[in-house]
Design an enzyme around this catalytic site. Structure first.
Site, PDB file in Angstrom:
ATOM      1  N   CYS A  65       0.803  -1.226   0.000  1.00  0.00           N
ATOM      2  CA  CYS A  65       0.000   0.000   0.000  1.00  0.00           C
ATOM      3  C   CYS A  65       0.840   1.282   0.000  1.00  0.00           C
ATOM      4  O   CYS A  65       0.313   2.366  -0.205  1.00  0.00           O
ATOM      5  CB  CYS A  65      -0.950   0.011   1.200  1.00  0.00           C
ATOM      6  SG  CYS A  65      -0.110   0.003   2.795  1.00  0.00           S
ATOM      7  N   HIS A 102      -1.207  11.611  15.492  1.00  0.00           N
ATOM      8  CA  HIS A 102      -1.831  10.834  14.414  1.00  0.00           C
ATOM      9  C   HIS A 102      -0.777   9.916  13.818  1.00  0.00           C
ATOM     10  O   HIS A 102       0.300  10.364  13.411  1.00  0.00           O
ATOM     11  CB  HIS A 102      -2.380  11.787  13.350  1.00  0.00           C
ATOM     12  CG  HIS A 102      -2.871  11.086  12.125  1.00  0.00           C
ATOM     13  ND1 HIS A 102      -4.053  10.380  12.100  1.00  0.00           N
ATOM     14  CD2 HIS A 102      -2.331  10.972  10.889  1.00  0.00           C
ATOM     15  CE1 HIS A 102      -4.226   9.870  10.892  1.00  0.00           C
ATOM     16  NE2 HIS A 102      -3.193  10.215  10.138  1.00  0.00           N
ATOM     17  N   HIS A 105      -4.118   4.705  10.036  1.00  0.00           N
ATOM     18  CA  HIS A 105      -5.437   4.071  10.146  1.00  0.00           C
ATOM     19  C   HIS A 105      -5.275   2.559  10.226  1.00  0.00           C
ATOM     20  O   HIS A 105      -4.249   2.022   9.808  1.00  0.00           O
ATOM     21  CB  HIS A 105      -6.309   4.438   8.937  1.00  0.00           C
ATOM     22  CG  HIS A 105      -6.674   5.876   8.909  1.00  0.00           C
ATOM     23  ND1 HIS A 105      -5.852   6.829   8.320  1.00  0.00           N
ATOM     24  CD2 HIS A 105      -7.745   6.547   9.408  1.00  0.00           C
ATOM     25  CE1 HIS A 105      -6.420   8.020   8.460  1.00  0.00           C
ATOM     26  NE2 HIS A 105      -7.574   7.867   9.106  1.00  0.00           N
ATOM     27  N   ASP A 109      -8.111  -5.731   6.587  1.00  0.00           N
ATOM     28  CA  ASP A 109      -7.648  -6.513   5.440  1.00  0.00           C
ATOM     29  C   ASP A 109      -6.202  -6.971   5.591  1.00  0.00           C
ATOM     30  O   ASP A 109      -5.477  -7.122   4.622  1.00  0.00           O
ATOM     31  CB  ASP A 109      -7.829  -5.715   4.143  1.00  0.00           C
ATOM     32  CG  ASP A 109      -7.049  -4.407   4.137  1.00  0.00           C
ATOM     33  OD1 ASP A 109      -6.368  -4.089   5.143  1.00  0.00           O
ATOM     34  OD2 ASP A 109      -7.116  -3.684   3.133  1.00  0.00           O
ATOM     35  N   ARG A 118      -4.634  -4.575   9.431  1.00  0.00           N
ATOM     36  CA  ARG A 118      -3.524  -3.850   8.796  1.00  0.00           C
ATOM     37  C   ARG A 118      -3.458  -2.461   9.397  1.00  0.00           C
ATOM     38  O   ARG A 118      -4.261  -1.590   9.079  1.00  0.00           O
ATOM     39  CB  ARG A 118      -3.713  -3.761   7.284  1.00  0.00           C
ATOM     40  CG  ARG A 118      -2.646  -2.907   6.598  1.00  0.00           C
ATOM     41  CD  ARG A 118      -2.753  -2.959   5.081  1.00  0.00           C
ATOM     42  NE  ARG A 118      -4.062  -2.599   4.585  1.00  0.00           N
ATOM     43  CZ  ARG A 118      -4.386  -1.385   4.099  1.00  0.00           C
ATOM     44  NH1 ARG A 118      -3.486  -0.416   4.036  1.00  0.00           N
ATOM     45  NH2 ARG A 118      -5.611  -1.150   3.650  1.00  0.00           N
ATOM     46  N   CYS A 120      -1.955   0.665   9.032  1.00  0.00           N
ATOM     47  CA  CYS A 120      -1.304   1.393   7.953  1.00  0.00           C
ATOM     48  C   CYS A 120      -0.796   2.710   8.547  1.00  0.00           C
ATOM     49  O   CYS A 120      -1.573   3.615   8.835  1.00  0.00           O
ATOM     50  CB  CYS A 120      -2.325   1.627   6.844  1.00  0.00           C
ATOM     51  SG  CYS A 120      -1.638   2.403   5.386  1.00  0.00           S
TER      52      CYS A 120
END
Length: 132
Positions: A65, A102, A105, A109, A118, A120
């Site tokens: 990704c 932050h 997310h 999946d 996951r 990410c």
């Protein structure tokens, strides 16, 4: 543990402009641009803002990704998850539980043989500590 609470000016002095934009203003780095996208060394990833340990390299996987992906955080109290409805999407935001930085997310999946999750994560929100 009490949350770390600093004024924006204090964070801006501590962080690079990109780290501040992503970690404190909920930005996202460009995919495939991060320092830890393909790092394979043993160690632990810490929060760039407060140095809290967050993820183990052992649980990182290549999701394709463009961001470092982990199937779990280091522990149950390392991160917090919040619903994020920005950009017309429903996602689950991941933040550092110590300073609310932050991180990225989490999506359902990930590898089905482990957690199926996951995480990410923006590499600019992380600092790698090798051999930890």
């Amino acid at each position: 543990m009490a949350k770390i609470d600093k004024k924006p000016e204090e964070w801006q002095k501590q962080l690079t402009p990109e780290q501040y934009r992503v970690a404190r203003e909920k930005g996202t780095e460009r995919p495939f641009s991060g320092d830890y996208q393909v790092l394979d060394a043993q160690g632990i990833y810490h929060c760039v803002c407060c140095n809290a340990p967050l993820f183990e390299n052992e649980h990182k996987f290549d999701a394709g990704c463009g961001w470092p992906s982990f199937d779990r955080p280091l522990g149950t109290r390392c991160v917090e998850e919040h619903q994020d409805g920005t950009h017309g999407m429903q996602r689950t935001e991941v933040v550092c539980s110590h300073c609310d930085a932050h991180l990225g997310h989490v999506f359902p999946d990930g590898p089905p043989e482990t957690t199926g999750l996951r995480y990410c994560i923006n590499s600019v929100s992380l600092e790698f500590h090798p051999d930890e």
